[in-house]
Write an enzyme that holds these catalytic residues in place. Structure first.
Site, PDB file in Angstrom:
ATOM      1  N   GLY A   1      34.465  41.026  48.029  1.00  0.00           N
ATOM      2  CA  GLY A   1      35.157  39.955  47.298  1.00  0.00           C
ATOM      3  C   GLY A   1      35.316  40.351  45.841  1.00  0.00           C
ATOM      4  O   GLY A   1      35.326  41.537  45.529  1.00  0.00           O
ATOM      5  N   SER A   2      35.401  39.334  44.962  1.00  0.00           N
ATOM      6  CA  SER A   2      35.657  39.626  43.550  1.00  0.00           C
ATOM      7  C   SER A   2      34.358  39.750  42.757  1.00  0.00           C
ATOM      8  O   SER A   2      33.363  39.113  43.080  1.00  0.00           O
ATOM      9  CB  SER A   2      36.492  38.505  42.935  1.00  0.00           C
ATOM     10  OG  SER A   2      37.691  38.381  43.657  1.00  0.00           O
ATOM     11  N   VAL A   3      34.430  40.562  41.701  1.00  0.00           N
ATOM     12  CA  VAL A   3      33.263  40.745  40.825  1.00  0.00           C
ATOM     13  C   VAL A   3      33.656  40.299  39.413  1.00  0.00           C
ATOM     14  O   VAL A   3      34.709  40.682  38.903  1.00  0.00           O
ATOM     15  CB  VAL A   3      32.818  42.228  40.804  1.00  0.00           C
ATOM     16  CG1 VAL A   3      31.546  42.393  39.987  1.00  0.00           C
ATOM     17  CG2 VAL A   3      32.602  42.754  42.223  1.00  0.00           C
TER      18      VAL A   3
ATOM     19  N   LYS B   1      29.015  38.898  41.869  1.00  0.00           N
ATOM     20  CA  LYS B   1      29.844  39.335  43.009  1.00  0.00           C
ATOM     21  C   LYS B   1      29.972  38.178  43.992  1.00  0.00           C
ATOM     22  O   LYS B   1      28.981  37.750  44.592  1.00  0.00           O
ATOM     23  CB  LYS B   1      29.111  40.503  43.660  1.00  0.00           C
ATOM     24  CG  LYS B   1      29.945  41.476  44.397  1.00  0.00           C
ATOM     25  CD  LYS B   1      29.055  42.681  44.689  1.00  0.00           C
ATOM     26  CE  LYS B   1      29.681  43.711  45.538  1.00  0.00           C
ATOM     27  NZ  LYS B   1      28.832  44.849  45.801  1.00  0.00           N
TER      28      LYS B   1
ATOM     29  N   ILE C   1      36.152  41.793  36.875  1.00  0.00           N
ATOM     30  CA  ILE C   1      36.041  43.229  36.562  1.00  0.00           C
ATOM     31  C   ILE C   1      36.244  44.113  37.775  1.00  0.00           C
ATOM     32  O   ILE C   1      36.286  45.333  37.661  1.00  0.00           O
ATOM     33  CB  ILE C   1      34.680  43.564  35.902  1.00  0.00           C
ATOM     34  CG1 ILE C   1      33.521  42.981  36.722  1.00  0.00           C
ATOM     35  CG2 ILE C   1      34.640  43.086  34.467  1.00  0.00           C
ATOM     36  CD1 ILE C   1      32.151  43.378  36.216  1.00  0.00           C
TER      37      ILE C   1
ATOM     38  N   ASP D   1      26.160  54.289  52.788  1.00  0.00           N
ATOM     39  CA  ASP D   1      27.502  54.241  52.200  1.00  0.00           C
ATOM     40  C   ASP D   1      27.516  54.883  50.807  1.00  0.00           C
ATOM     41  O   ASP D   1      28.082  54.339  49.864  1.00  0.00           O
ATOM     42  CB  ASP D   1      27.998  52.789  52.155  1.00  0.00           C
ATOM     43  CG  ASP D   1      29.520  52.682  52.180  1.00  0.00           C
ATOM     44  OD1 ASP D   1      30.192  53.697  52.482  1.00  0.00           O
ATOM     45  OD2 ASP D   1      30.046  51.588  51.895  1.00  0.00           O
TER      46      ASP D   1
ATOM     47  N   GLU E   1      37.157  44.327  42.383  1.00  0.00           N
ATOM     48  CA  GLU E   1      37.409  43.726  43.692  1.00  0.00           C
ATOM     49  C   GLU E   1      36.981  44.752  44.723  1.00  0.00           C
ATOM     50  O   GLU E   1      37.377  45.908  44.660  1.00  0.00           O
ATOM     51  CB  GLU E   1      38.922  43.453  43.801  1.00  0.00           C
ATOM     52  CG  GLU E   1      39.393  42.889  45.110  1.00  0.00           C
ATOM     53  CD  GLU E   1      39.385  41.369  45.093  1.00  0.00           C
ATOM     54  OE1 GLU E   1      39.869  40.781  44.116  1.00  0.00           O
ATOM     55  OE2 GLU E   1      38.878  40.785  46.081  1.00  0.00           O
ATOM     56  N   GLY E   2      36.169  44.347  45.679  1.00  0.00           N
ATOM     57  CA  GLY E   2      35.766  45.283  46.732  1.00  0.00           C
ATOM     58  C   GLY E   2      35.933  44.636  48.090  1.00  0.00           C
ATOM     59  O   GLY E   2      36.507  43.541  48.201  1.00  0.00           O
ATOM     60  N   GLY E   3      35.415  45.286  49.126  1.00  0.00           N
ATOM     61  CA  GLY E   3      35.496  44.739  50.472  1.00  0.00           C
ATOM     62  C   GLY E   3      34.767  43.405  50.570  1.00  0.00           C
ATOM     63  O   GLY E   3      35.025  42.589  51.450  1.00  0.00           O
TER      64      GLY E   3
HETATM   65  N1  ATP Z   1      26.899  45.870  38.475  1.00  0.00           N
HETATM   66  C1  ATP Z   1      28.167  46.027  38.109  1.00  0.00           C
HETATM   67  N2  ATP Z   1      28.504  46.168  36.805  1.00  0.00           N
HETATM   68  C2  ATP Z   1      29.785  46.346  36.425  1.00  0.00           C
HETATM   69  N3  ATP Z   1      30.821  46.393  37.272  1.00  0.00           N
HETATM   70  C3  ATP Z   1      30.567  46.249  38.580  1.00  0.00           C
HETATM   71  C4  ATP Z   1      29.237  46.051  39.075  1.00  0.00           C
HETATM   72  N4  ATP Z   1      29.301  45.938  40.436  1.00  0.00           N
HETATM   73  C5  ATP Z   1      30.593  46.082  40.762  1.00  0.00           C
HETATM   74  N5  ATP Z   1      31.367  46.256  39.664  1.00  0.00           N
HETATM   75  C6  ATP Z   1      32.824  46.450  39.619  1.00  0.00           C
HETATM   76  O1  ATP Z   1      33.411  45.811  40.727  1.00  0.00           O
HETATM   77  C7  ATP Z   1      34.113  46.767  41.545  1.00  0.00           C
HETATM   78  C8  ATP Z   1      34.018  46.369  42.992  1.00  0.00           C
HETATM   79  O2  ATP Z   1      32.683  46.550  43.429  1.00  0.00           O
HETATM   80  P1  ATP Z   1      32.257  46.334  44.945  1.00  0.00           P
HETATM   81  O3  ATP Z   1      30.875  46.872  45.065  1.00  0.00           O
HETATM   82  O4  ATP Z   1      32.458  44.903  45.287  1.00  0.00           O
HETATM   83  O5  ATP Z   1      33.319  47.133  45.768  1.00  0.00           O
HETATM   84  P2  ATP Z   1      33.541  48.691  46.079  1.00  0.00           P
HETATM   85  O6  ATP Z   1      32.212  49.364  46.258  1.00  0.00           O
HETATM   86  O7  ATP Z   1      34.460  49.249  45.033  1.00  0.00           O
HETATM   87  O8  ATP Z   1      34.320  48.634  47.462  1.00  0.00           O
HETATM   88  P3  ATP Z   1      33.723  48.345  48.910  1.00  0.00           P
HETATM   89  O9  ATP Z   1      32.735  47.225  48.795  1.00  0.00           O
HETATM   90  O10 ATP Z   1      34.929  47.970  49.692  1.00  0.00           O
HETATM   91  O11 ATP Z   1      33.097  49.617  49.352  1.00  0.00           O
HETATM   92  C9  ATP Z   1      33.453  48.103  41.197  1.00  0.00           C
HETATM   93  O12 ATP Z   1      34.305  49.168  41.440  1.00  0.00           O
HETATM   94  C10 ATP Z   1      33.156  47.926  39.702  1.00  0.00           C
HETATM   95  O13 ATP Z   1      34.311  48.184  38.932  1.00  0.00           O
END
Ligand code: ATP
Length: 385
Positions: A59-61, A75, A53, A173, A55-57
């Site tokens: 890794g994958s979620v 995550k 669902i 952040d 991807e962030g800094g």
């Molecule tokens: N608890 C959650 N429920 C549903 N979706 C989630 C949840 N946590 C994260 N996600 C999904 O995963 C994506 C990536 O989240 P993540 O926190 O890893 O990265 P980010 O905050 O977008 O970027 P960065 O970590 O680089 O600042 C989110 O934008 C969201 O779409």
């Protein structure tokens, strides 16, 4: 629930390369539920890409269903992650056991073998950056009432972190991609990997600078001086994003409109703040309230941290329990890279525009190139952290 003994080195790119005994640290954390890798594999159908669902800094979620039927966001820290074990542990230390309607719920983690995984309550509606600031592609509409609910909810979440729990927590952040939305569009603050705990009587610390360009308070970005007022600044930027429907930086706009604070300040000086409200609302909003929110955004982003209100005052102003004192509003502060906030110029037209500009790069005061994603850089004010 299992626990395996293993030492992880910190992020390989980290200059300090400290070794962290992850088991020792996790076992000392109350309320940290440990999941087995097997359970999370089953929950996500072997981390099936169809369940991915985000991807962030980090890794994958993945979306997953836990043994007891609860939906979760799983995550997985990638090996190449710029963020490391320290952030993984910080997240667990900071939010394990904390419950608030405007904070994401951390169910637990998995630190088995090489795996480092965080398990959160699942939120149905993505983040503010993917929806409200993601343009029309998200297909979601945010009425003025919904926007006020989101802003007040985020403010209450930060007030809880800053003022209601001990030790206080500075998130570091606060930004649109870290505000997730549940099925009723209630906001939940996520991503506590950079958070700092402030024991009683401690009002500031000097630290390595980490955060996201565009949301970082100038004194923190340039001197590493961290107080709760750094979160207040980021919240002010976020507030303006929610009201205007645009990202803090949009390089497609003319230079004078590119940065949200410059644009807001100029319109404020012209007595024309109402023109900053998102055109997607098609005029269907409370003019006084929207202008008040923008003024609060300006107050939160004042150059001097002491001139920014505390979060409880922000909440009281937003909910109408307290008036905004316009005499206290002056020119907002900006990181030097964004150039000075200038006074009113006439003759510039503007139409509200969406677009995240997330991939844009800026040169930092430390002569490093930095992106808009969460980043960490070492400044000359680097301390032990
Ligand atoms: N608890 C959650 N429920 C549903 N979706 C989630 C949840 N946590 C994260 N996600 C999904 O995963 C994506 C990536 O989240 P993540 O926190 O890893 O990265 P980010 O905050 O977008 O970027 P960065 O970590 O680089 O600042 C989110 O934008 C969201 O779409």
């Amino acid at each position: 629930m299992t626990c395996f003994s293993r030492c992880f080195s910190r992020n390989a790119s980290s200059p300090t390369r400290q070794r962290v005994n992850i088991d020792e640290e996790i076992s000392g954390i109350e309320n940290a539920k440990l999941y087995s890798y097997k359970e999370l594999q089953i929950a996500t159908d072997k981390f099936n890409p169809a369940n991915k669902i985000g991807e962030g800094g980090f890794g994958s979620v993945y979306k997953g269903k836990l043994n007891d039927g609860t939906l979760a966001a799983v995550k997985v820290l990638s090996a190449e992650s710029q963020q490391g074990v320290r952030e993984f542990l910080t997240e667990i230390v900071v939010i394990s056991g904390i419950e608030h309607e405007n904070l994401v719920k951390l169910y637990g983690c998995c630190a088995e073998g090489d795996h480092r995984i965080l398990v959160y309550g699942y939120l149905e509606n993505n983040s503010l950056s993917q929806t409200l600031l993601g343009g029309r592609s998200s297909g979601m509409q945010f009425s003025w009432k919904t926007r006020t609910k989101i802003c007040v909810g985020v403010a209450r979440g930060i007030m809880f972190l800053h003022e209601e729990i001990q030790p206080h927590i500075v998130h570091r952040d606060i930004k649109a991609s870290n505000i997730l939305l549940d099925k009723n569009l209630n906001p939940k603050i996520s991503d506590f990997g950079l958070a700092k705990l402030f024991p009683e009587n401690q009002t500031h610390i000097s630290t390595r600078v980490a955060g996201t360009i565009g949301y970082m308070a100038p004194e923190y970005a340039s001197r590493g001086q961290l107080t709760r007022k750094a979160d207040i600044y980021s919240f002010g930027v976020l507030l303006m994003e929610v009201v205007s429907g645009r990202s803090n930086t949009n390089k497609r706009l003319p230079a004078e409109d590119r940065y949200i604070l410059k644009r807001a300040w100029r319109l404020y000086e012209e007595g024309n703040l109402v023109h900053f409200v998102d055109s997607a609302l098609e005029g269907d909003f409370d003019v006084d309230e929207a202008c008040k929110y923008l003024k609060i955004g300006l107050l939160c982003t004042q150059e001097k941290p002491n001139n920014r209100p505390s979060m409880s005052i922000v909440v009281r102003m937003m909910t109408g329990e307290m008036d905004v004192d316009e005499k206290t509003i002056s020119r907002p502060g900006l990181m030097p890279q964004f150039g000075p906030v200038e006074s009113s110029q006439s003759g510039t037209s503007y139409t509200s525009s969406h677009g995240s500009g997330k991939q844009d790069k800026l040169s930092s005061s430390h002569n490093t190139t930095m992106t808009y994603a969460t980043m960490t850089f070492t400044s000359i004010y680097d301390r032990s952290n």
